[in-house]
Design an enzyme around this catalytic site. Structure first.
Site, PDB file in Angstrom:
ATOM      1  N   GLU A 102      -0.227 -10.564  -1.235  1.00 29.87           N
ATOM      2  CA  GLU A 102       1.142 -10.697  -1.732  1.00 29.87           C
ATOM      3  C   GLU A 102       1.760  -9.384  -2.190  1.00 29.87           C
ATOM      4  OE1 GLU A 102       1.262 -13.566  -4.895  1.00 29.87           O
ATOM      5  OE2 GLU A 102       0.735 -15.241  -3.560  1.00 29.87           O
TER       6      GLU A 102
ATOM      7  N   TYR B 177     -12.428 -18.227   2.280  1.00 34.18           N
ATOM      8  CA  TYR B 177     -12.966 -17.284   3.268  1.00 34.18           C
ATOM      9  C   TYR B 177     -13.680 -17.980   4.418  1.00 34.18           C
ATOM     10  CZ  TYR B 177     -11.851 -13.204   0.452  1.00 34.18           C
ATOM     11  OH  TYR B 177     -11.183 -12.242  -0.225  1.00 34.18           O
TER      12      TYR B 177
ATOM     13  N   HIS C 112     -13.146  -8.408  -8.422  1.00 33.29           N
ATOM     14  CA  HIS C 112     -11.741  -8.509  -8.854  1.00 33.29           C
ATOM     15  C   HIS C 112     -11.456  -7.983 -10.257  1.00 33.29           C
ATOM     16  CE1 HIS C 112     -11.425 -12.073  -5.789  1.00 33.29           C
ATOM     17  NE2 HIS C 112     -11.838 -10.935  -5.245  1.00 33.29           N
TER      18      HIS C 112
ATOM     19  N   TYR D  10       2.600 -16.285 -11.151  1.00 24.41           N
ATOM     20  CA  TYR D  10       2.610 -15.987  -9.719  1.00 24.41           C
ATOM     21  C   TYR D  10       1.805 -16.979  -8.888  1.00 24.41           C
ATOM     22  CZ  TYR D  10       5.408 -12.053 -10.937  1.00 24.41           C
ATOM     23  OH  TYR D  10       6.463 -11.303 -11.407  1.00 24.41           O
TER      24      TYR D  10
ATOM     25  N   GLN E 228     -17.405  -4.472  -7.246  1.00 16.64           N
ATOM     26  CA  GLN E 228     -16.160  -3.702  -7.197  1.00 16.64           C
ATOM     27  C   GLN E 228     -15.900  -2.953  -8.503  1.00 16.64           C
ATOM     28  OE1 GLN E 228     -13.368  -6.841  -6.267  1.00 16.64           O
ATOM     29  NE2 GLN E 228     -14.338  -7.257  -4.299  1.00 16.64           N
TER      30      GLN E 228
END
Ligand code: HEC
Length: 480
Positions: A346, A367, A254, A356, A189
């Site tokens: 979220e 997963y 991420h 959080y 990513q």
């Protein structure tokens, strides 16, 4: 006589049946049974393979005899319902297993709800009608590689980042590549990510780029650089953020990252980089939202400046992978959306020093369908304002303050990747009162921005993970 014989037989049969059943239970509950088999083994006989109901209630019809909250559903499964066939599962299933069943019920229910939502989106002859507005989608561009971020310049031309490390300038239908973009680490990513203009861009022409940065080619972390575009080339002005090499990780997962300005500070997100426990570790940059001055210095009132070993740039922590972040210019509040694992995407209101919760408290599961935790909240941690379970793979958020779609004013547009959805959230007093679908199945939405004329620009990515193609669409009122 005959009766008592058959009665004995029945008792014997029942005994054998129960001991076999008991062995079966021992087997099926061993360690990390996936949620599909948990459901099929224990629940499907009464609630049906698709939860449509049978001996037991339908779990997808939106009618709840015992309450609709996650906690209430959890408690019914755990404690059962006295004097009905619904037994208490609290002794045979762990809290995590019950929690994952709740998520599984949500996932299955989502499928049938989506059919309803889809019906509310009418798509005929290229015209859409949804959430009180009529519009059409106009394709502006196609690209051989995936796009990541879009930003408008004051004259309505715009810049788009390509994740492989290119920057494109679009002006009145003409697309040109900006030369000399800093080297990015394009893997998984990672790559060239977000783009944002300095709050005083009109006068200083400064632009911020976020990207995956590596020192050795093997490990990387999210970084931010600042520069100007001069005669079609990128001219670097200053490195705004770069993590110490010791924090670089080989994972391609991420990175976050969105950048937002509020009161002349820069906020940006870094995902947990696939190392979930690091999100709670204040000595690590990943799994956090950071705050710096416009020049990359540490504001003296950052929350952890005096905390031993903590990175002074940290603003909030326990964030899994916030890929969308925006300032609601009407309320001056920062909102972010972050990807959950399986379930638990979220929507968060970002405020100073908050935890959080990731990965200690989450609405999601692993997963592979095994439980992650039964905790959706913990003391000292902040709850999301809204969550999507199952995940829609939420990627972007932007408040709509323009006039072109008047019924959407002050609402939040939400883009999703995997489920290919554009949603509209009505938020009143920091609470979500409505979640509507605007478009579905037109492509993975990576970023979105509202143009000065009120039309909505969407960056779409299609294709498999290894070969994404980019596209730019514009959502305009029908008849314009
Ligand atoms: C032997 C049949 C049977 C089995 C097996 C069973 N249930 Fe039930 N379940 C029922 C019945 C009947 C009800 C309705 C109880 C009532 O009338 O209040 C119910 C109710 C429920 C409810 C509450 C529904 C509502 O409307 O509030 C949930 C949630 C639920 N079951 C989940 C499960 C799960 C998860 C499993 C597997 C671990 C399971 N059930 C196994 C028969 C069963």
């Amino acid at each position: 006589m005959q009766y008592s014989l058959s009665h004995q037989n029945t008792t014997k049969l029942l005994k054998t049946f129960f001991s076999l059943f008991f062995l079966y239970l021992l087997f099926s509950y061993s360690a990390s049974a996936s949620v599909d088999s948990l459901y099929k083994t224990n629940c499907a006989s009464c609630h049906g393979n698709k939860m449509q109901g049978g001996l037991g209630e339908s779990l997808v019809d939106n009618k709840w005899l015992h309450g609709e909250s996650d906690e209430q559903i959890f408690n019914v499964i755990k404690n059962g319902v006295a004097n009905t066939d619904m037994m208490a599962w609290g002794n045979s299933l762990s809290a995590q297993e019950i929690r994952s069943l709740v998520i599984y019920i949500r996932e299955t229910k989502y499928q049938s709800e989506l059919e309803q939502m889809n019906k509310a989106v009418v798509h005929k002859n290229g015209q859409f009608s949804a959430a009180g507005e009529q519009f059409r989608l106009e394709k502006l561009d196609e690209n051989s590689a995936g796009y990541w971020g879009i930003e408008f310049l004051p004259d309505n031309s715009y810049l788009v980042t390509e994740v492989s490390g290119k920057l494109w300038y679009f002006n009145q239908g003409i697309k040109t590549e900006i030369a000399d973009i800093p080297t990015v680490w394009h893997r998984g990513q990672g790559g060239l990510l977000d783009i944002a203009l300095h709050p005083d861009y009109i006068n200083n022409k400064l632009i911020y780029l976020s990207y995956a940065q590596s020192d050795d080619g093997n490990k990387a972390m999210t970084a931010i650089t600042r520069g100007r575009i001069e005669e079609g080339r990128w001219v670097t002005d200053k490195q705004i953020f770069k993590a110490d090499t010791k924090h670089h990780l080989s994972s391609g997962a991420h990175f976050g990252d969105r950048m937002v300005f509020q009161n002349n500070d820069l906020y940006f997100s870094i995902g947990d980089r696939g190392n979930k426990e690091m999100a709670q570790d204040l000595s690590r940059p990943n799994g956090k939202i950071h705050r710096l001055t416009l020049d990359g210095d540490i504001p003296s009132d950052n929350p952890f400046v005096d905390t031993p070993k903590a990175l002074a740039s940290i603003w909030t922590y326990g964030n899994r992978n916030p890929q969308g972040m925006t300032l609601n210019t009407k309320s001056n509040k920062i909102w972010s959306v972050e990807h959950g694992p399986r379930g638990g995407d979220e929507l968060n209101l970002i405020t100073k020093a908050n935890n959080y919760g990731w990965p200690l408290a989450t609405f999601g599961m692993n997963y592979n369908g095994t439980p992650m935790t039964d905790k959706t909240s913990m003391v000292g941690m902040v709850q999301p304002i809204w969550h999507w379970t199952p995940s829609i793979a939420v990627s972007s958020i932007e408040f709509y303050h323009a006039n072109a779609f008047s019924t959407w004013q002050n609402k939040a547009l939400i883009g999703s990747l995997a489920k290919e959805e554009l949603r509209l959230l009505t938020i009143v007093d920091d609470k979500v009162t409505k979640d509507e679908l605007i478009i579905k199945g037109q492509g993975r939405i990576r970023d979105l921005k509202v143009a000065a004329d009120g039309s909505i620009y969407l960056l779409l990515n299609s294709g498999s993970r290894s070969s994404r193609q980019g596209a730019i669409y514009r959502l305009v009122p029908a008849g314009k």
